[in-house]
Design a protein around this motif. Structure first.
Motif, PDB file in Angstrom:
ATOM      1  N   ASP A 223       0.844  -1.195   0.000  1.00  0.00           N
ATOM      2  CA  ASP A 223       0.000   0.000   0.000  1.00  0.00           C
ATOM      3  C   ASP A 223       0.879   1.244   0.000  1.00  0.00           C
ATOM      4  OD1 ASP A 223      -2.454  -1.337   0.064  1.00  0.00           O
ATOM      5  OD2 ASP A 223      -2.374  -1.584   2.245  1.00  0.00           O
ATOM      6  N   MET A 224       0.481   2.205  -0.819  1.00  0.00           N
ATOM      7  CA  MET A 224       1.168   3.496  -0.875  1.00  0.00           C
ATOM      8  C   MET A 224       0.304   4.519  -0.135  1.00  0.00           C
ATOM      9  SD  MET A 224       3.983   2.997  -2.553  1.00  0.00           S
ATOM     10  CE  MET A 224       4.475   4.665  -2.979  1.00  0.00           C
ATOM     11  N   GLU A 225       0.944   5.301   0.727  1.00  0.00           N
ATOM     12  CA  GLU A 225       0.243   6.280   1.568  1.00  0.00           C
ATOM     13  C   GLU A 225       0.234   7.649   0.906  1.00  0.00           C
ATOM     14  OE1 GLU A 225       1.605   8.330   5.580  1.00  0.00           O
ATOM     15  OE2 GLU A 225       0.931   6.272   5.986  1.00  0.00           O
ATOM     16  N   TYR A 226      -0.958   8.287   0.895  1.00  0.00           N
ATOM     17  CA  TYR A 226      -1.120   9.631   0.341  1.00  0.00           C
ATOM     18  C   TYR A 226      -1.805  10.511   1.377  1.00  0.00           C
ATOM     19  CZ  TYR A 226       0.056   7.667  -4.202  1.00  0.00           C
ATOM     20  OH  TYR A 226       0.705   7.038  -5.249  1.00  0.00           O
ATOM     21  N   VAL A 227      -1.202  11.647   1.636  1.00  0.00           N
ATOM     22  CA  VAL A 227      -1.747  12.567   2.643  1.00  0.00           C
ATOM     23  C   VAL A 227      -2.884  13.380   2.045  1.00  0.00           C
ATOM     24  CG1 VAL A 227      -1.223  14.525   4.159  1.00  0.00           C
ATOM     25  CG2 VAL A 227       0.477  12.708   3.804  1.00  0.00           C
ATOM     26  N   ILE A 228      -3.969  13.490   2.841  1.00  0.00           N
ATOM     27  CA  ILE A 228      -5.105  14.338   2.449  1.00  0.00           C
ATOM     28  C   ILE A 228      -4.956  15.676   3.155  1.00  0.00           C
ATOM     29  CG2 ILE A 228      -7.613  14.588   2.558  1.00  0.00           C
ATOM     30  CD1 ILE A 228      -7.838  11.573   2.571  1.00  0.00           C
TER      31      ILE A 228
END
Length: 419
Positions: A93-98
């Motif tokens: 899983d790749m993490e993306y900041v909102i």
């Protein structure tokens, strides 16, 4: 919100609601995620992360690494992912900041509502776990406010309990700031308001007060068998003990009435009759009607009824004001008691005395000589009474004849005296 403000808000909620900091943080994270899903409906995996040490709040969503992208919002190709992290593999899983700044006021309001909703749910869960084992115990609190159909009592600093009007003592008027105590009747985890339901009217409250004021009751030496209450007016309590050296009634009353008076004061002056329990139903009924003297009891066990006879002058005492005494006695003994005056003739009184002696002999057996002596005394007494009644008319007739003869003699002598 800067880090210090975030942690101050978390600590304030934790203190106000009586929840630990970890529970509050978890609740806020869940609420933020719920609000984020409403704004970013295309995302399938969103997570909120609060760091209590740094006071930071991050909102992220995840994309899964795949060979072929079918959903660009939730998937990323291996080639593209390795431009960010060259060690990534398929399935990671790749993490993306909102950006939280993207939240509109509507989303912020939704988040606030969800936070309080979640906190209330956690608070109810904590209260339920804390008080479920305190059911039927006395709680101490302070009246917070008086509403139309109930009084809200604050238990400790953060837990509210509901004292419904129907569970209050008649004639009692509580007001904000009053210290009070009541027994915990039930816990309603689904209640919209206070979960704890307390009572000052239930018989259990009287039992718990006696336990707190009478050491012998608390230690189990004296047992409370039954309680019947007319809250605020009068109660009857049946007690017993297996210790022959203990007077159960005296133990409950205390030295100079100290024990029972403390209970009376708590119950707004309610009169309390402490009665010794007896497995003999006739004796138990007689005890419950004291101080009225019971002359005769006839029990119909099949219909759970008892016909009680008492002296005419004690009839009103046995019944009580507006039937209160006999009503409480009936509830205490679980028998419907009917009371009437006993009108007896001398013969019935004699028979009753004879039966009483025979009953005493049955309970405390004597020798056959003593038993015969008692019966002989009763028969002699009866014979003497009959002899006296027969002798009295003969004596009266003889006196009348003597008086008549004396009067005639006086009349005959009178002419001689005149001459």
């Amino acid at each position: 919100m800067n880090p210090s403000e975030l942690m101050e808000a978390i600590n304030a909620i934790s203190h106000e609601k009586g929840l630990d900091q970890a529970t509050v943080i978890e609740t806020i994270e869940d609420a933020l995620v719920g609000a984020a899903y409403k704004k970013y409906k295309q995302y399938k995996d969103i997570e909120a992360q609060i760091n209590p040490k740094q006071g930071t709040l991050d909102l992220v969503h995840y994309k899964q690494v795949v060979e072929k992208v079918l959903d660009s919002d939730n998937e990323i190709s291996l080639h593209e992912a390795r431009t960010i992290d060259n060690e990534v593999e398929i399935g990671d899983d790749m993490e993306y900041v909102i950006d939280i700044a993207e939240f509109t006021k509507v989303i912020a309001q939704t988040t606030r509502q969800l936070i309080f909703q979640k906190i209330n749910e956690k608070e109810k869960e904590v209260i339920y776990k804390k008080y479920i084992n305190k059911k039927s115990e006395i709680l101490y609190g302070t009246v917070a406010r008086v509403e139309r159909n109930r009084t809200i009592v604050m238990i400790g600093s953060s837990v509210e309990a509901s004292l419904p009007y129907k569970e209050q003592i008649q004639g009692e008027h509580l007001k904000a700031g009053d210290h009070t105590r009541a027994v915990l009747l039930e816990i309603d985890p689904e209640a919209r308001g206070p979960q704890l339901i307390i009572s000052r009217r239930h018989p259990l409250f009287l039992i718990k007060l006696l336990e707190s004021e009478v050491p012998e009751v608390y230690d189990g030496i004296v047992e409370i068998v039954e309680v019947a209450r007319d809250p605020g007016r009068r109660s009857k309590v049946a007690v017993t003990t297996k210790d022959a050296d203990i007077d159960p009634v005296g133990a409950c009353i205390g030295m100079r009435g100290s024990h029972i008076q403390a209970v009376i004061n708590e119950l707004n002056g309610e009169r309390i009759d402490v009665i010794e329990y007896s497995p003999n139903l006739e004796k138990f009924i007689a005890n419950t009607l004291a101080p009225a003297e019971v002359l005769d009891i006839t029990i119909d066990k099949e219909n759970e009824q008892a016909e009680v006879k008492t002296l005419p002058e004690q009839l009103s005492l046995a019944i009580g004001k507006q039937g209160q005494n006999v009503r409480l006695a009936s509830r205490l003994t679980h028998v419907n008691i009917n009371i009437s005056a006993y009108d007896s003739t001398p013969v019935e009184a004699f028979e009753r005395a004879k039966q009483q002696i025979l009953q005493e002999e049955t309970n405390n057996p004597l020798s056959s000589d003593n038993l015969e002596s008692n019966e002989a005394n009763l028969e002699d007494s009866s014979s003497n009474n009959e002899a006296n009644l027969e002798a009295t008319p003969s004596s009266n007739e003889a006196n009348l004849e003597d008086t008549s003869s004396s009067n005639e003699a006086n009349l005959e002598d009178s002419p001689s005296n005149i001459e």
